[in-house]
Design a protein around this motif. Sequence first.
Motif, PDB file in Angstrom:
ATOM      1  N   LYS A   1       9.686  16.869  -3.790  1.00 59.64           N
ATOM      2  CA  LYS A   1       8.092  17.157  -3.632  1.00 59.64           C
ATOM      3  C   LYS A   1       7.486  16.781  -5.121  1.00 59.64           C
ATOM      4  O   LYS A   1       6.279  16.405  -5.095  1.00 59.64           O
ATOM      5  CB  LYS A   1       8.049  18.665  -3.413  1.00 59.64           C
ATOM      6  CG  LYS A   1       6.626  19.229  -3.366  1.00 59.64           C
ATOM      7  CD  LYS A   1       5.855  18.332  -2.197  1.00 59.64           C
ATOM      8  CE  LYS A   1       4.355  18.806  -2.181  1.00 59.64           C
ATOM      9  NZ  LYS A   1       3.531  18.321  -1.130  1.00 59.64           N
ATOM     10  N   LYS A   2       8.338  16.997  -5.944  1.00 57.35           N
ATOM     11  CA  LYS A   2       7.946  16.832  -7.500  1.00 57.35           C
ATOM     12  C   LYS A   2       7.794  15.252  -7.933  1.00 57.35           C
ATOM     13  O   LYS A   2       6.654  14.939  -8.357  1.00 57.35           O
ATOM     14  CB  LYS A   2       8.754  17.389  -8.376  1.00 57.35           C
ATOM     15  CG  LYS A   2       8.594  17.029  -9.790  1.00 57.35           C
ATOM     16  CD  LYS A   2       9.456  17.517 -10.932  1.00 57.35           C
ATOM     17  CE  LYS A   2       9.016  17.364 -12.194  1.00 57.35           C
ATOM     18  NZ  LYS A   2      10.093  17.820 -13.325  1.00 57.35           N
TER      19      LYS A   2
ATOM     20  N   LYS B   1       0.761  -1.032  -0.055  1.00 58.21           N
ATOM     21  CA  LYS B   1      -0.069   0.098   0.178  1.00 58.21           C
ATOM     22  C   LYS B   1       0.944   1.188  -0.003  1.00 58.21           C
ATOM     23  O   LYS B   1       1.658   1.316   1.052  1.00 58.21           O
ATOM     24  CB  LYS B   1      -0.796   0.121   1.238  1.00 58.21           C
ATOM     25  CG  LYS B   1      -1.760  -1.186   1.511  1.00 58.21           C
ATOM     26  CD  LYS B   1      -2.923  -1.084   0.395  1.00 58.21           C
ATOM     27  CE  LYS B   1      -3.558  -2.632   0.309  1.00 58.21           C
ATOM     28  NZ  LYS B   1      -4.581  -2.654  -0.660  1.00 58.21           N
ATOM     29  N   PRO B   2       1.166   1.876  -0.969  1.00 58.44           N
ATOM     30  CA  PRO B   2       2.389   3.056  -1.491  1.00 58.44           C
ATOM     31  C   PRO B   2       1.982   4.185  -0.631  1.00 58.44           C
ATOM     32  O   PRO B   2       3.141   4.826  -0.488  1.00 58.44           O
ATOM     33  CB  PRO B   2       2.261   2.864  -2.888  1.00 58.44           C
ATOM     34  CG  PRO B   2       0.878   2.803  -3.232  1.00 58.44           C
ATOM     35  CD  PRO B   2       0.415   1.642  -2.425  1.00 58.44           C
ATOM     36  N   ASP B   3       0.783   4.924  -0.286  1.00 58.06           N
ATOM     37  CA  ASP B   3       0.490   6.013  -0.089  1.00 58.06           C
ATOM     38  C   ASP B   3       1.340   6.352   1.326  1.00 58.06           C
ATOM     39  O   ASP B   3       2.119   7.546   1.362  1.00 58.06           O
ATOM     40  CB  ASP B   3      -0.965   6.501   0.049  1.00 58.06           C
ATOM     41  CG  ASP B   3      -1.556   6.423  -1.312  1.00 58.06           C
ATOM     42  OD1 ASP B   3      -0.783   6.070  -2.346  1.00 58.06           O
ATOM     43  OD2 ASP B   3      -2.895   6.629  -1.393  1.00 58.06           O
ATOM     44  N   LYS B   4       1.149   5.575   2.240  1.00 54.64           N
ATOM     45  CA  LYS B   4       2.014   6.044   3.579  1.00 54.64           C
ATOM     46  C   LYS B   4       3.356   5.901   3.336  1.00 54.64           C
ATOM     47  O   LYS B   4       4.210   6.663   4.179  1.00 54.64           O
ATOM     48  CB  LYS B   4       1.355   5.258   4.675  1.00 54.64           C
ATOM     49  CG  LYS B   4      -0.055   5.551   4.959  1.00 54.64           C
ATOM     50  CD  LYS B   4      -0.463   4.588   6.528  1.00 54.64           C
ATOM     51  CE  LYS B   4      -1.761   4.975   6.887  1.00 54.64           C
ATOM     52  NZ  LYS B   4      -2.348   4.296   7.951  1.00 54.64           N
ATOM     53  N   VAL B   5       3.685   4.947   2.829  1.00 55.97           N
ATOM     54  CA  VAL B   5       5.186   4.654   2.162  1.00 55.97           C
ATOM     55  C   VAL B   5       5.759   5.946   1.687  1.00 55.97           C
ATOM     56  O   VAL B   5       7.000   6.444   2.148  1.00 55.97           O
ATOM     57  CB  VAL B   5       5.411   3.607   1.648  1.00 55.97           C
ATOM     58  CG1 VAL B   5       6.953   3.333   1.271  1.00 55.97           C
ATOM     59  CG2 VAL B   5       5.005   2.283   2.284  1.00 55.97           C
ATOM     60  N   ILE B   6       5.013   6.437   0.609  1.00 57.62           N
ATOM     61  CA  ILE B   6       5.544   7.571  -0.106  1.00 57.62           C
ATOM     62  C   ILE B   6       5.427   8.734   0.863  1.00 57.62           C
ATOM     63  O   ILE B   6       6.293   9.767   0.800  1.00 57.62           O
ATOM     64  CB  ILE B   6       4.517   8.228  -1.301  1.00 57.62           C
ATOM     65  CG1 ILE B   6       4.546   6.969  -2.358  1.00 57.62           C
ATOM     66  CG2 ILE B   6       4.575   9.500  -1.797  1.00 57.62           C
ATOM     67  CD1 ILE B   6       3.384   6.958  -3.205  1.00 57.62           C
ATOM     68  N   HIS B   7       4.448   8.991   1.812  1.00 57.68           N
ATOM     69  CA  HIS B   7       4.485  10.145   2.632  1.00 57.68           C
ATOM     70  C   HIS B   7       5.836   9.962   3.599  1.00 57.68           C
ATOM     71  O   HIS B   7       6.506  11.283   3.651  1.00 57.68           O
ATOM     72  CB  HIS B   7       3.351  10.149   3.359  1.00 57.68           C
ATOM     73  CG  HIS B   7       3.210  11.240   4.526  1.00 57.68           C
ATOM     74  ND1 HIS B   7       3.179  12.377   4.127  1.00 57.68           N
ATOM     75  CD2 HIS B   7       3.239  10.932   5.744  1.00 57.68           C
ATOM     76  CE1 HIS B   7       3.079  13.149   5.484  1.00 57.68           C
ATOM     77  NE2 HIS B   7       3.043  12.295   6.439  1.00 57.68           N
ATOM     78  N   PHE B   8       6.111   8.773   4.026  1.00 58.85           N
ATOM     79  CA  PHE B   8       7.288   8.950   5.121  1.00 58.85           C
ATOM     80  C   PHE B   8       8.551   9.213   4.040  1.00 58.85           C
ATOM     81  O   PHE B   8       9.581   9.937   4.702  1.00 58.85           O
ATOM     82  CB  PHE B   8       7.485   7.293   5.545  1.00 58.85           C
ATOM     83  CG  PHE B   8       8.842   7.551   6.492  1.00 58.85           C
ATOM     84  CD1 PHE B   8       8.829   7.759   7.694  1.00 58.85           C
ATOM     85  CD2 PHE B   8       9.808   6.759   5.777  1.00 58.85           C
ATOM     86  CE1 PHE B   8       9.769   7.629   8.528  1.00 58.85           C
ATOM     87  CE2 PHE B   8      10.854   6.571   6.853  1.00 58.85           C
ATOM     88  CZ  PHE B   8      10.910   6.948   8.027  1.00 58.85           C
ATOM     89  N   LEU B   9       8.803   8.690   3.037  1.00 59.59           N
ATOM     90  CA  LEU B   9      10.018   8.774   2.147  1.00 59.59           C
ATOM     91  C   LEU B   9       9.936  10.346   1.772  1.00 59.59           C
ATOM     92  O   LEU B   9      11.227  10.964   1.862  1.00 59.59           O
ATOM     93  CB  LEU B   9       9.965   8.108   0.864  1.00 59.59           C
ATOM     94  CG  LEU B   9      10.209   6.684   1.146  1.00 59.59           C
ATOM     95  CD1 LEU B   9       9.944   5.795  -0.085  1.00 59.59           C
ATOM     96  CD2 LEU B   9      11.344   6.195   2.020  1.00 59.59           C
TER      97      LEU B   9
END
Length: 300
Positions: free
Chosen positions: A87-88, A71-79
Amino acid sequence: MGFDREATQYNCGCYYEYFSHDFFNYSKDHQFHNVCGKHNTHKFAMEEQHKEQQGKQIIEQASYVLSQKMKPDKVIHFLRIKNVLSKKEENNLLEITSERQRAKELLSVLANSTKPSYQQLRIALIKANQSDLLKYLNEGSTTEEEGDITTAYEGKCFLHLQGDTHVVAKEYKNQMYIHIRNYDHTGPRHFPTKQGVALTPSRWLLLEMKKGNIREQYQKSIEGKLEDEVVMHLGGGVYVTINPKFPTIDIRHFWKPQDSDKPVATKREIVLTKTKWERLCLVMEMIRDFIPELDKACIC
């Protein structure tokens, strides 16, 4: 034919300059530039980059199965918070409507990034409550077992320095202790040995505060410029000692007999080589990801 000045550049920004000839390297004139501030030696920078390259290969190999399960969204947020993603890059990933495709593109970005991403991805999965996926990012040569990582994270953290030595944070009788300790690897688990020290958050903060002075005195010891043993107090009965006769940093518990004014060394100690010390300094930079309570702790 003359000499040419060449340089080996690392992703972190550090570089190693030297003179070269058509037939040989002239090693008497060389210099390592610690640009990122994390690598004191050319060898350490080279080892860290090699390890990161191996990690990116593991990400590539695990890409298919992770893109199916993550589930990528939380992983993306942390990274993004850790500046592994710009940001881009974050915006571009979040614009992808398919979750599976979004995960696949994230892994592709990490595998091709010049930034350290392997360990940060592992931490991000833990933070996102997806630690069951760590088994797909297993290093073939690692001394850590995935069960230990997950269990240790639930008890705060389990971070590898070198060999059998780990930094482990766990609570005991409602008090948090950060252990720098050797672990015995028997079967599929790691078991703590008596070789180590346990620091309260206050004493860990003192260790962080004295890091620069410890590094300076240790460098003098390595160069043979340290004349007398250096002793630094971390509070309670815990001391850091640097002896000019030994190329190590010793963190040890002492106790004070009633009939003596001088503290006596105990066997509760951890001896850090140069590599272990350098990696401990790196742990100091990331440990708050696991122990946010340190931000509220105070030195007393």
